[in-house]
Each structure stands twice: as structure tokens, then as C-alpha cells.
Design a protein around this motif. Sequence first.
Motif, short mmCIF file in Angstrom:
data_model
loop_
_atom_site.label_atom_id
_atom_site.label_comp_id
_atom_site.label_asym_id
_atom_site.label_seq_id
_atom_site.Cartn_x
_atom_site.Cartn_y
_atom_site.Cartn_z
N ASP A 36 0.81 -1.22 0.00
CA ASP A 36 0.00 0.00 0.00
C ASP A 36 0.84 1.28 0.00
N LYS A 37 2.11 1.17 -0.32
CA LYS A 37 3.02 2.32 -0.37
C LYS A 37 3.20 3.00 0.98
N SER A 38 2.96 2.26 2.07
CA SER A 38 3.12 2.82 3.41
C SER A 38 4.57 2.85 3.87
N GLY A 39 5.43 2.20 3.13
CA GLY A 39 6.84 2.16 3.51
C GLY A 39 7.13 1.09 4.54
N GLY A 40 6.27 0.09 4.64
CA GLY A 40 6.49 -0.99 5.60
C GLY A 40 7.28 -2.14 4.99
N LEU A 41 8.08 -2.76 5.80
CA LEU A 41 8.88 -3.90 5.38
C LEU A 41 9.12 -4.76 6.62
N VAL A 42 9.05 -6.08 6.45
CA VAL A 42 9.32 -7.01 7.54
C VAL A 42 10.33 -8.04 7.05
N LEU A 43 11.37 -8.25 7.86
CA LEU A 43 12.33 -9.31 7.60
C LEU A 43 12.21 -10.33 8.73
N ASP A 44 12.04 -11.59 8.37
CA ASP A 44 11.97 -12.67 9.35
C ASP A 44 13.25 -13.49 9.28
N PHE A 45 13.76 -13.81 10.45
CA PHE A 45 14.95 -14.64 10.57
C PHE A 45 14.65 -15.82 11.46
N ALA A 46 14.94 -17.01 10.96
CA ALA A 46 14.73 -18.23 11.74
C ALA A 46 15.94 -18.46 12.64
N PRO A 47 15.70 -19.13 13.77
CA PRO A 47 16.83 -19.40 14.67
C PRO A 47 17.77 -20.44 14.08
N ASN A 48 19.02 -20.33 14.42
CA ASN A 48 19.96 -21.40 14.14
C ASN A 48 19.79 -22.41 15.27
N LYS A 49 19.49 -23.64 14.94
CA LYS A 49 19.12 -24.63 15.96
C LYS A 49 20.23 -24.91 16.96
N PHE A 50 21.47 -24.57 16.62
CA PHE A 50 22.58 -24.81 17.54
C PHE A 50 22.86 -23.61 18.45
N LYS A 51 22.16 -22.49 18.23
CA LYS A 51 22.52 -21.27 18.95
C LYS A 51 21.35 -20.53 19.56
N HIS A 52 20.25 -20.41 18.83
CA HIS A 52 19.16 -19.52 19.24
C HIS A 52 17.96 -20.27 19.81
N ASP A 53 17.32 -19.65 20.78
CA ASP A 53 16.07 -20.19 21.34
C ASP A 53 14.88 -19.85 20.45
N SER A 54 14.97 -18.73 19.73
CA SER A 54 13.87 -18.28 18.88
C SER A 54 14.43 -17.44 17.74
N SER A 97 9.68 0.84 9.50
CA SER A 97 8.67 1.84 9.13
C SER A 97 9.34 2.94 8.32
N GLY A 98 8.56 3.55 7.42
CA GLY A 98 9.07 4.65 6.61
C GLY A 98 10.24 4.25 5.73
N VAL A 99 10.15 3.09 5.10
CA VAL A 99 11.25 2.60 4.26
C VAL A 99 11.32 3.43 2.98
N THR A 100 12.51 3.95 2.69
CA THR A 100 12.74 4.70 1.46
C THR A 100 13.68 3.98 0.51
N HIS A 101 14.34 2.93 1.01
CA HIS A 101 15.24 2.15 0.17
C HIS A 101 15.34 0.74 0.74
N ARG A 144 16.99 1.59 4.26
CA ARG A 144 16.98 2.96 4.77
C ARG A 144 15.55 3.22 5.22
N CYS A 145 15.37 3.65 6.48
CA CYS A 145 14.02 3.76 7.03
C CYS A 145 13.94 4.85 8.10
N ARG A 146 12.71 5.11 8.53
CA ARG A 146 12.48 6.06 9.63
C ARG A 146 12.88 5.42 10.96
N ASP A 147 12.49 4.15 11.17
CA ASP A 147 12.85 3.42 12.38
C ASP A 147 12.59 1.94 12.16
#
Length: 152
Positions: A67-85, A92-96, A140-143
Amino acid sequence: MKYVTAVWDDGGFSVDPGAYLAELPRLRADLPPGARSFATDPGHYDIAGATRCVKDLELAGVHFATDKSGGLVLDFAPNKFKHDSGLRITYSGVTHFSVDYEHSIDWMMVDAVLLDEILPDEDGGCTHEIALTDASILVRCRDLEAVWGGTS
């Protein structure tokens, strides 16, 4: 990246957040609140032990707002040998947004995080660069908001 070292070097990965961590006390005041919180989390760069260290997380998803809101989500899966989650980063406010693939390490099934670097941007936002085993991401984003949990 300007301060963080994350490169392929003589048959292995060389990673070092030392220069960035030395600059972070100076940079933190200019980072937006969510980016500052994520960058200064004590476990963020604790490569040796923290389950909240970004190193070795696996890129699991990229979701764009349509919707041109500038939203972006990146999901990262845990490494089974290191991370609990896993980790979800919502921007927000993604420009690049860009992903540059090097296609030099063909023996790995997924792109894993080597390290990342968050820097203040001239407009009050920030840039977030993530070095992966076979690519790099630049946002590049607002936050941003980083939330640990899920994506397992």
C-alpha cells in the motif's frame, strides 16, 4: 559496512563488530528509538554466547507492504545450535531496500547472518545493513522494531 567487518577471508568468514561497538556510544543519540534499542542490546553482538546475537540467524522471509506505506518485515529463523527463537524486524518509513547477491558460496542451503550495522541517517532515520553468507541487505528507514520470538 562502515565499521563492522563481515567478509569471506581465506576459506572462512571473518567477523568483527569491535570498531562499531567503539563508535556506538557516539552514534546512539542520533539513532531513532527502536534502532537504538536493537543496536545497543547487550546480546546483539555477543557472538560467543548470547541467544539474542544476530550472528547465524537464517533469513526466512521478506514481506513488503503493497500500500506504499513504507512498511517492510524481515523474518529470521533461529539457528538450531545457537538460538532459542527467531527474530522479526519491522521497518517503518522505508525509502530504500536492496538485496545484493554474490552467489559465491553455493554449498550453503540458506543465507545466514554474519553481522549487521545500524547507522543514523541524515534525515533522522537510519540505515540497517545486514551481511549474509551469500548476500547483503540494505534498508533505509524512519525506524525499526526488532522482536525476538517465533519464526522457528
